[in-house]
Write a protein that holds these residues in place. Sequence first.
Motif, mmCIF file in Angstrom:
data_model
loop_
_atom_site.group_PDB
_atom_site.id
_atom_site.type_symbol
_atom_site.label_atom_id
_atom_site.label_comp_id
_atom_site.label_asym_id
_atom_site.label_seq_id
_atom_site.Cartn_x
_atom_site.Cartn_y
_atom_site.Cartn_z
ATOM 1 N N PHE A 34 -30.136 -7.395 -51.809
ATOM 2 C CA PHE A 34 -29.626 -6.796 -53.025
ATOM 3 C C PHE A 34 -30.419 -7.343 -54.203
ATOM 4 O O PHE A 34 -31.054 -8.387 -54.105
ATOM 5 C CB PHE A 34 -28.141 -7.143 -53.213
ATOM 6 C CG PHE A 34 -27.240 -6.537 -52.180
ATOM 7 C CD1 PHE A 34 -27.169 -7.059 -50.897
ATOM 8 C CD2 PHE A 34 -26.453 -5.441 -52.484
ATOM 9 C CE1 PHE A 34 -26.344 -6.492 -49.931
ATOM 10 C CE2 PHE A 34 -25.623 -4.866 -51.533
ATOM 11 C CZ PHE A 34 -25.570 -5.398 -50.261
ATOM 12 N N ARG A 35 -30.351 -6.646 -55.320
ATOM 13 C CA ARG A 35 -30.981 -7.172 -56.526
ATOM 14 C C ARG A 35 -30.089 -6.884 -57.721
ATOM 15 O O ARG A 35 -29.300 -5.942 -57.717
ATOM 16 C CB ARG A 35 -32.368 -6.577 -56.728
ATOM 17 C CG ARG A 35 -32.399 -5.089 -57.030
ATOM 18 C CD ARG A 35 -33.847 -4.607 -57.073
ATOM 19 N NE ARG A 35 -33.934 -3.169 -57.343
ATOM 20 C CZ ARG A 35 -35.060 -2.467 -57.266
ATOM 21 N NH1 ARG A 35 -36.194 -3.065 -56.906
ATOM 22 N NH2 ARG A 35 -35.059 -1.178 -57.538
ATOM 23 N N GLN A 36 -30.281 -7.719 -58.718
ATOM 24 C CA GLN A 36 -29.497 -7.558 -59.944
ATOM 25 C C GLN A 36 -30.371 -7.871 -61.144
ATOM 26 O O GLN A 36 -31.030 -8.916 -61.189
ATOM 27 C CB GLN A 36 -28.282 -8.464 -59.930
ATOM 28 C CG GLN A 36 -27.338 -8.223 -61.091
ATOM 29 C CD GLN A 36 -25.997 -8.884 -60.899
ATOM 30 O OE1 GLN A 36 -25.844 -9.826 -60.133
ATOM 31 N NE2 GLN A 36 -24.988 -8.380 -61.597
ATOM 32 N N LYS A 40 -26.885 -5.479 -65.670
ATOM 33 C CA LYS A 40 -26.644 -4.323 -64.812
ATOM 34 C C LYS A 40 -25.907 -4.752 -63.556
ATOM 35 O O LYS A 40 -25.849 -5.921 -63.209
ATOM 36 C CB LYS A 40 -27.962 -3.643 -64.446
ATOM 37 C CG LYS A 40 -28.675 -3.014 -65.623
ATOM 38 C CD LYS A 40 -29.873 -2.198 -65.151
ATOM 39 C CE LYS A 40 -30.547 -1.502 -66.329
ATOM 40 N NZ LYS A 40 -31.703 -0.671 -65.877
ATOM 41 N N SER A 41 -25.355 -3.773 -62.864
ATOM 42 C CA SER A 41 -24.646 -4.055 -61.621
ATOM 43 C C SER A 41 -25.624 -4.391 -60.510
ATOM 44 O O SER A 41 -26.766 -3.942 -60.515
ATOM 45 C CB SER A 41 -23.812 -2.835 -61.211
ATOM 46 O OG SER A 41 -22.868 -2.507 -62.193
ATOM 47 N N ARG A 42 -25.130 -5.171 -59.569
ATOM 48 C CA ARG A 42 -25.934 -5.473 -58.398
ATOM 49 C C ARG A 42 -26.118 -4.209 -57.570
ATOM 50 O O ARG A 42 -25.190 -3.416 -57.419
ATOM 51 C CB ARG A 42 -25.217 -6.548 -57.584
ATOM 52 C CG ARG A 42 -25.922 -7.023 -56.350
ATOM 53 C CD ARG A 42 -25.181 -8.199 -55.765
ATOM 54 N NE ARG A 42 -23.803 -7.876 -55.448
ATOM 55 C CZ ARG A 42 -22.858 -8.793 -55.232
ATOM 56 N NH1 ARG A 42 -23.150 -10.067 -55.318
ATOM 57 N NH2 ARG A 42 -21.621 -8.409 -54.941
ATOM 58 N N GLU A 43 -27.318 -4.016 -57.042
ATOM 59 C CA GLU A 43 -27.582 -2.823 -56.234
ATOM 60 C C GLU A 43 -28.187 -3.209 -54.893
ATOM 61 O O GLU A 43 -28.946 -4.183 -54.791
ATOM 62 C CB GLU A 43 -28.519 -1.859 -56.974
ATOM 63 C CG GLU A 43 -29.899 -2.405 -57.241
ATOM 64 C CD GLU A 43 -30.854 -1.352 -57.808
ATOM 65 O OE1 GLU A 43 -30.517 -0.159 -57.800
ATOM 66 O OE2 GLU A 43 -31.942 -1.753 -58.241
ATOM 67 N N THR A 87 -38.152 -5.812 -61.171
ATOM 68 C CA THR A 87 -37.808 -7.151 -61.653
ATOM 69 C C THR A 87 -36.315 -7.392 -61.535
ATOM 70 O O THR A 87 -35.501 -6.525 -61.858
ATOM 71 C CB THR A 87 -38.248 -7.302 -63.118
ATOM 72 O OG1 THR A 87 -39.676 -7.265 -63.185
ATOM 73 C CG2 THR A 87 -37.754 -8.611 -63.711
ATOM 74 N N GLY A 88 -35.960 -8.584 -61.064
ATOM 75 C CA GLY A 88 -34.555 -8.938 -60.961
ATOM 76 C C GLY A 88 -34.351 -10.137 -60.058
ATOM 77 O O GLY A 88 -35.304 -10.675 -59.492
ATOM 78 N N MET A 89 -33.109 -10.521 -59.925
ATOM 79 C CA MET A 89 -32.743 -11.574 -58.980
ATOM 80 C C MET A 89 -32.417 -10.905 -57.650
ATOM 81 O O MET A 89 -31.598 -9.980 -57.616
ATOM 82 C CB MET A 89 -31.527 -12.347 -59.493
ATOM 83 C CG MET A 89 -31.147 -13.550 -58.636
ATOM 84 S SD MET A 89 -32.366 -14.864 -58.733
ATOM 85 C CE MET A 89 -31.941 -15.553 -60.331
ATOM 86 N N TYR A 90 -33.054 -11.374 -56.616
ATOM 87 C CA TYR A 90 -32.879 -10.795 -55.292
ATOM 88 C C TYR A 90 -32.035 -11.731 -54.430
ATOM 89 O O TYR A 90 -32.305 -12.936 -54.362
ATOM 90 C CB TYR A 90 -34.235 -10.546 -54.640
ATOM 91 C CG TYR A 90 -34.923 -9.310 -55.174
ATOM 92 C CD1 TYR A 90 -35.427 -9.282 -56.470
ATOM 93 C CD2 TYR A 90 -35.060 -8.169 -54.391
ATOM 94 C CE1 TYR A 90 -36.039 -8.146 -56.973
ATOM 95 C CE2 TYR A 90 -35.682 -7.030 -54.888
ATOM 96 C CZ TYR A 90 -36.161 -7.032 -56.176
ATOM 97 O OH TYR A 90 -36.772 -5.899 -56.668
#
Length: 125
Positions: A34-36, A40-43, A87-90
């Motif tokens: 998942f990424r966030q 924004k919401s986690r997807e 880009t995001g936290m995975y």
Amino acid sequence: QVHLVESGGGSVQTGGSLRLSCAASSPFFLLGWFRQVSGKSREAVATLDRVRRRRIADSVKGRFSILRDDDANTSELTMNNLRPEDTGMYYCAAGHEWIGDNEEWGNLDRYFTDWGQGTQVTVSP
């Protein structure tokens, strides 16, 4: 409970590649990435269960791939042709149920009970 540790994040330029790894403390049935992005919401990005059913987000199809090694209790998310919007936290996550065939993509996180701390991916233009 499964303890999960992600690694492999970093900073790359557009078009670059990264490979994220997830190490689990014990066997898992279902593994997801998942990424966030901040605000924004986690997807869900990709999921892979023990019988090798894969789900990949439309936004990353053809660029990302998910693998698992059940002997080592690990998973990898290979990301190619990265874009700034990646880009995001995975996070990697583990679950113990089948995902319904008709489950909506936005509901996938409900199947996961154990989560890692995340690894940051930054893609610059």
